[in-house]
Design a protein around this motif. Structure first.
Motif, PDB file in Angstrom:
ATOM      1  N   THR A 139       0.839  -1.198   0.000  1.00 16.11           N
ATOM      2  CA  THR A 139       0.000   0.000   0.000  1.00 16.11           C
ATOM      3  C   THR A 139       0.875   1.249   0.000  1.00 16.11           C
ATOM      4  O   THR A 139       1.973   1.245   0.536  1.00 16.11           O
ATOM      5  CB  THR A 139      -0.982  -0.034   1.202  1.00 16.11           C
ATOM      6  N   ASP A 140       0.393   2.303  -0.656  1.00 15.65           N
ATOM      7  CA  ASP A 140       1.154   3.552  -0.728  1.00 15.65           C
ATOM      8  C   ASP A 140       0.849   4.424   0.474  1.00 15.65           C
ATOM      9  O   ASP A 140      -0.271   4.402   0.997  1.00 15.65           O
ATOM     10  CB  ASP A 140       0.770   4.340  -1.989  1.00 15.65           C
ATOM     11  N   ALA A 141       1.827   5.248   0.837  1.00 17.70           N
ATOM     12  CA  ALA A 141       1.637   6.138   1.979  1.00 17.70           C
ATOM     13  C   ALA A 141       0.473   7.097   1.766  1.00 17.70           C
ATOM     14  O   ALA A 141      -0.219   7.472   2.708  1.00 17.70           O
ATOM     15  CB  ALA A 141       2.919   6.922   2.241  1.00 17.70           C
ATOM     16  N   ASP A 142       0.219   7.468   0.515  1.00 17.61           N
ATOM     17  CA  ASP A 142      -0.830   8.461   0.263  1.00 17.61           C
ATOM     18  C   ASP A 142      -2.180   7.820  -0.077  1.00 17.61           C
ATOM     19  O   ASP A 142      -3.066   8.492  -0.585  1.00 17.61           O
ATOM     20  CB  ASP A 142      -0.415   9.427  -0.852  1.00 17.61           C
ATOM     21  N   ALA A 143      -2.309   6.510   0.189  1.00 15.26           N
ATOM     22  CA  ALA A 143      -3.590   5.843  -0.073  1.00 15.26           C
ATOM     23  C   ALA A 143      -4.278   5.542   1.253  1.00 15.26           C
ATOM     24  O   ALA A 143      -3.697   4.909   2.129  1.00 15.26           O
ATOM     25  CB  ALA A 143      -3.360   4.550  -0.847  1.00 15.26           C
ATOM     26  N   ARG A 261       2.191  14.423 -15.704  1.00 11.35           N
ATOM     27  CA  ARG A 261       3.496  13.846 -15.375  1.00 11.35           C
ATOM     28  C   ARG A 261       3.311  12.443 -14.776  1.00 11.35           C
ATOM     29  O   ARG A 261       3.996  11.493 -15.125  1.00 11.35           O
ATOM     30  CB  ARG A 261       4.189  14.773 -14.373  1.00 11.35           C
ATOM     31  N   GLN A 262       2.331  12.335 -13.872  1.00 13.65           N
ATOM     32  CA  GLN A 262       2.067  11.052 -13.219  1.00 13.65           C
ATOM     33  C   GLN A 262       1.639   9.997 -14.249  1.00 13.65           C
ATOM     34  O   GLN A 262       2.089   8.854 -14.207  1.00 13.65           O
ATOM     35  CB  GLN A 262       0.956  11.262 -12.183  1.00 13.65           C
ATOM     36  N   LYS A 263       0.814  10.400 -15.201  1.00 14.64           N
ATOM     37  CA  LYS A 263       0.324   9.462 -16.207  1.00 14.64           C
ATOM     38  C   LYS A 263       1.421   9.025 -17.165  1.00 14.64           C
ATOM     39  O   LYS A 263       1.475   7.864 -17.573  1.00 14.64           O
ATOM     40  CB  LYS A 263      -0.797  10.114 -17.018  1.00 14.64           C
ATOM     41  N   THR A 396      -0.022  16.825  -3.284  1.00 15.55           N
ATOM     42  CA  THR A 396      -0.982  15.811  -2.833  1.00 15.55           C
ATOM     43  C   THR A 396      -0.783  15.514  -1.350  1.00 15.55           C
ATOM     44  O   THR A 396      -1.730  15.206  -0.635  1.00 15.55           O
ATOM     45  CB  THR A 396      -0.837  14.488  -3.610  1.00 15.55           C
ATOM     46  N   ARG A 397       0.454  15.593  -0.885  1.00 15.19           N
ATOM     47  CA  ARG A 397       0.743  15.317   0.537  1.00 15.19           C
ATOM     48  C   ARG A 397       0.157  16.406   1.415  1.00 15.19           C
ATOM     49  O   ARG A 397      -0.421  16.128   2.473  1.00 15.19           O
ATOM     50  CB  ARG A 397       2.253  15.236   0.777  1.00 15.19           C
ATOM     51  N   ILE A 398       0.319  17.658   0.968  1.00 12.54           N
ATOM     52  CA  ILE A 398      -0.228  18.776   1.749  1.00 12.54           C
ATOM     53  C   ILE A 398      -1.745  18.650   1.804  1.00 12.54           C
ATOM     54  O   ILE A 398      -2.362  18.759   2.870  1.00 12.54           O
ATOM     55  CB  ILE A 398       0.196  20.126   1.115  1.00 12.54           C
TER      56      ILE A 398
HETATM   57 MN    MN Z   1       0.525   8.406  -4.909  1.00  7.68          MN
END
Ligand code: MN
Ligand code: GDP
Length: 407
Positions: A139-143, A261-263, A396-398
């Motif tokens: 799992t990702d930290a941002d999920a 960029r992510q895509k 996204t983190r903020i």
């Molecule tokens: Mn992510």
């Protein structure tokens, strides 16, 4: 003369587009026989949750609390790649304060950052050293996960033919085009899973049988480690399923540029994965899965190039007409119809890039935007640029740290 580029354009356009229609049709049929969630879930393998982190000081505490709130117990394995912020100290002090949150906890610290896939490889290798027999849930930290996510995924493994299962993405604050992209993406994954297996799962929340995937199968110079694992599990003989019955939530990069960029990065990872398994495209022993790989190879590798070539043929046709004048009769009619189709495609694509939704055009626009990202990914690969180590989308983190809704 103008008929030559016109013919080339139509030919290339059809060659690029037809497999999408074919796959859409197959998937529609396949989805009708959805796979049943197992009922005999009393005795199940144990779970270890794998959390790769790099510079997640803003959200790591939130992630640990989210994991601790799962309605089942599991071991936690965190791997950090030389974070330059306070990720590790926050992590360690939280774990010290909540020593009973997990069954057991291991924190691995890499001396340098070598990309997420290398981190995942090292974590899997460490479990191989211990001869771990259970399930691994990455799992990702941002999920953020709903409290039944891990248990729900674990339940699938009552079925001995299943080797990997992944959850559906609920992406907040995405551009409107993203919603269409998501629903298309999910429908394909569901259909492929129902028929045989999907080669693509999301590492934000997925689970697999540790023993059925070797750390050596990972290409650490590529990203899309999640899809590498899903595909590897299937090639090793078990099924890989997308389960729409469970979801994870995350936040999309706030700018269109960030989402792009992510895509592109993701696209390059999938392209490399498909190229590296090109021998399997025609492997009879894989049954339908070989056909699924072939189609995905078309979508990710060939279609972007074919569409671009069709676009070039269109430009050539227009140049000839501008120089030599409009043809007469049937050719004029052909030209007129092509011009209309081109206009439709162009508008669909440009609107999608601006995040504007128009009925009917959205699906087409989403397709073309996807093709654009994949073409750029090809271009990066041609120039020898690998995107397997990326700058974090810190926006996204903020946003996640501030979000009260997501926790
Ligand atoms: Mn992510
Ligand atoms: P994105 O969702 O594709 O933009 O990727 P993220 O930046 O959200 O990364 C996904 C997960 O991988 C997060 O938990 C990150 O902390 C983690 N991650 C990213 N790069 C590295 C790395 O080099 N090493 C480790 N250990 N984790 C990483």
């Amino acid at each position: 003369m103008v008929w030559i580029p016109a013919l080339v354009e139509v030919g290339l356009g059809l060659a690029a587009f037809a497999p999408f229609l074919v796959h859409r049709f197959s998937v529609g049929r396949w989805r009708k026989q959805a796979i049943e969630y197992p009922t005999n879930t009393e005795v199940l393998p144990l779970v270890t949750v794998l959390l790769p982190v790099w510079n997640e000081a803003l959200i790591v505490k939130k992630k640990l609390e989210n994991l601790a709130a799962q309605n089942m117990r599991f071991s936690l394995l965190v791997i950090d790649s030389a974070s330059t912020d306070s990720t590790v100290s926050i992590l360690n002090s939280w774990l010290k304060e909540h020593s009973d949150a997990f069954e057991a906890t291991t924190v691995l610290e890499m001396p340098e950052r070598l990309g997420k896939t290398e981190a995942v490889r090292q974590a899997i290798a460490s479990l191989e050293d211990q001869n771990y027999q259970g399930l691994l849930c990455m799992t990702d930290a941002d999920a953020m996960l709903p409290s039944n996510a891990v248990l729900r995924l674990q339940g699938w493994f009552a079925d001995p033919t299943i080797g990997a299962v992944g959850a559906r993405a609920l992406r907040h604050q995405a551009l409107s085009g993203e919603r269409t992209h998501r629903s298309m993406f999910e429908m394909l994954r569901e259909g492929e899973s129902a028929r045989d297996s999907t080669p693509f799962l999301e590492g934000s929340c997925m689970m697999w049988r540790h023993k059925r995937f070797s750390s050596q199968q990972l290409n650490v110079h590529s990203n899309a480690d999640d899809a590498q694992i899903a595909t590897g599990i299937r090639l090793n003989g078990l099924r890989s399923l997308h389960d729409s019955g469970i979801y994870f939530e995350d936040i999309a990069p706030t700018s269109p540029e960030g989402q792009r960029r992510q895509k592109i990065r993701r696209g390059q990872g999938l392209q490399r994965l498909l190229v590296s398994h090109r021998k399997s495209w025609f492997d009879r022993r894989l049954g339908t899965f070989a056909g699924i790989l072939r189609r995905e190879a078309h979508f990710h590798l060939f279609a972007p190039v074919l569409f671009a070539a069709a676009g070039c043929a269109a430009i050539l046709r227009w140049s000839i007409i501008t120089l030599a004048g409009m043809p007469n009769g049937a050719l004029a009619a052909l030209h007129g119809s092509l011009a209309l189709i081109e206009l439709g495609c162009l508008i669909a694509w440009l609107l999608n890039r601006q995040g504007i939704r128009v009925p009917l055009l959205t699906t087409l626009g989403t397709l073309f935007s996807g093709m654009e990202h994949l073409l750029v990914a090809h271009w990066h690969s041609l120039r020898g640029r690998s995107l397997h180590m990326w700058d974090q989308h810190s926006d996204t983190r903020i946003a996640l740290a501030d979000s009260e809704e997501l926790n």
